[in-house]
Enzyme design. Structure first.
Site, PDB file in Angstrom:
ATOM      1  CG  ASP A   1      -7.355  -3.636  -3.225  1.00 55.39           C
ATOM      2  OD1 ASP A   1      -7.668  -2.481  -2.989  1.00 55.39           O
ATOM      3  OD2 ASP A   1      -5.908  -3.583  -3.080  1.00 55.39           O
TER       4      ASP A   1
ATOM      5  CG  HIS B   1      -5.671  -2.619   0.434  1.00 63.90           C
ATOM      6  ND1 HIS B   1      -5.040  -2.185  -0.633  1.00 63.90           N
ATOM      7  CD2 HIS B   1      -5.143  -1.736   1.532  1.00 63.90           C
ATOM      8  CE1 HIS B   1      -3.926  -1.317  -0.402  1.00 63.90           C
ATOM      9  NE2 HIS B   1      -4.040  -1.084   0.903  1.00 63.90           N
TER      10      HIS B   1
ATOM     11  CB  SER C   1      -0.951  -0.165   1.283  1.00 62.50           C
ATOM     12  OG  SER C   1      -1.987   0.886   1.025  1.00 62.50           O
TER      13      SER C   1
END
Length: 354
Positions: A298, A320, A141
């Site tokens: 996601d 995610h 991320s």
């Protein structure tokens, strides 16, 4: 043919004893060698250096890379919280294959360049304590921005970069959050709800620091507004202009390079939100995904925005949090397991001499 049952002569006894001693020394040597053949896991929470968390004997040499694996967390990130690793079960999987794994800790909420500098200092520490001139960086991320920063400003320390579900061209959700906060300003000042949220995030970031064993007098700076801003599409246009290595030239295009300045770039990500009906966090991913409309995502990051370097896949059946095997390994059944995806990527690095 029969075996003799006569007593051994003294000379034969001596030879037998010598053989036994030799065998014992050989076994001891083998045991010593096996003890050294262990993958290790370190917590490198800044600024306290690196501390060994665990060590395991190899069960294979599948992930025995030339350079250590360094893992960088995302927004609201931690190394270990309430006994749970951010990259849940992944360091242990890599250790069993022979990897040395270092988990880093940057500000849970912070600007990408600030977090990138924090990560760079830890990479230098890892290089010093491991004796390795380079490392293999994995960033989840927001951590995907941090590792790109390190590779760009100090490529001499970096063998490879692997961005995991990282919004390399920004996230529409971050755009929406910043618009909401800025839209609620009164006479240029945040309203009470925005101020409360920013204060709560700062407190949460400090909790993450304490969970990583950072002393209370050395807690990292937390900047919630700066962190979300750093994930917006406008911010990433500027960031990508400064650090363009291995990026596509258009939003949904494919990267045009996979190696820059001697650093190899990779990425992978997933699509889907509810991948395991018993995981409550999946329903949060489902809610946040609505802002992306028909753009495959996601829950927080779109597949198109995640592409960097050699795109391993951008359509894994993962949301995610699944991409770091959270929450607690509750991921999609019958699909590639996140731990296996990391294991195969590290094996790919090994085969490439990294």
């Amino acid at each position: 043919m029969t075996l003799s049952t006569k007593p051994l002569s003294s000379s034969k006894k001596s030879l037998t004893a010598l053989g036994a001693i030799s065998a014992g020394v050989l076994m001891l040597s083998m045991t010593s060698t096996a003890a050294q053949a262990a993958g290790s896991f370190y917590n490198c929470a800044n600024p306290t250096g690196c501390e060994k968390v665990d060590s395991k004997y190899f069960t294979s040499n599948h992930t025995d890379t030339k350079y250590p694996i360094v893992m960088a967390h995302g927004l609201v990130g931690f190394t270990k919280l309430l006994g749970v690793d951010y990259f849940y079960g992944i360091p242990q999987t890599l250790m069993r294959g022979g990897s040395d794994v270092f988990a880093t800790k940057t500000s849970s909420f912070g600007d990408s360049r600030v977090r990138g500098e924090q990560l760079l200092q830890q990479v230098k520490t890892i290089s010093a304590v491991s004796g390795s001139p380079k490392v293999n960086l994995f960033g989840h991320s927001h951590g995907g921005h941090d590792i790109r920063y390190v590779a760009a400003v100090a490529p001499q320390y970096v063998a490879s970069v692997t961005a995991v579900a990282s919004p390399e061209q920004g996230a529409l959700l971050a755009d929406w959050v910043i618009d909401e906060i800025d839209g609620d300003k009164i006479n240029g000042e945040y309203n009470w709800s925005s101020e409360a949220a920013i204060g709560l995030f700062k407190l949460l970031g400090n909790v993450m620091d304490l969970g990583a064993s950072i002393p209370i007098d050395q807690l990292q700076e937390q900047d919630a507004y700066g962190a979300v801003t750093a994930l917006t599409t406008d911010y990433m246009k500027d960031f990508n202009a400064e650090f363009p290595a291995a990026m596509p030239t258009s939003y949904c295009g494919q990267p045009t390079a996979t190696s820059v300045n001697g650093v190899k770039y990779y990425s992978f990500s997933g699509v889907g939100q509810v991948t395991n009906i018993v995981d409550p966090s999946d329903y949060i991913m489902l809610a946040t995904s609505k802002i992306y409309e028909n753009d495959a995502n996601d829950g927080l990051v779109s597949a198109c925005s995640s592409r960097l370097g050699y795109v391993i896949r951008d359509d894994y059946k993962m949301n995610h949090l699944d991409s770091v095997n959270q929450a607690l390994g509750l991921v999609a059944w019958g699909q590639p397991n996140p731990k296996t995806v990391y294991r195969e990527q590290v094996n790919r690095l090994k085969k490439a001499g990294m």
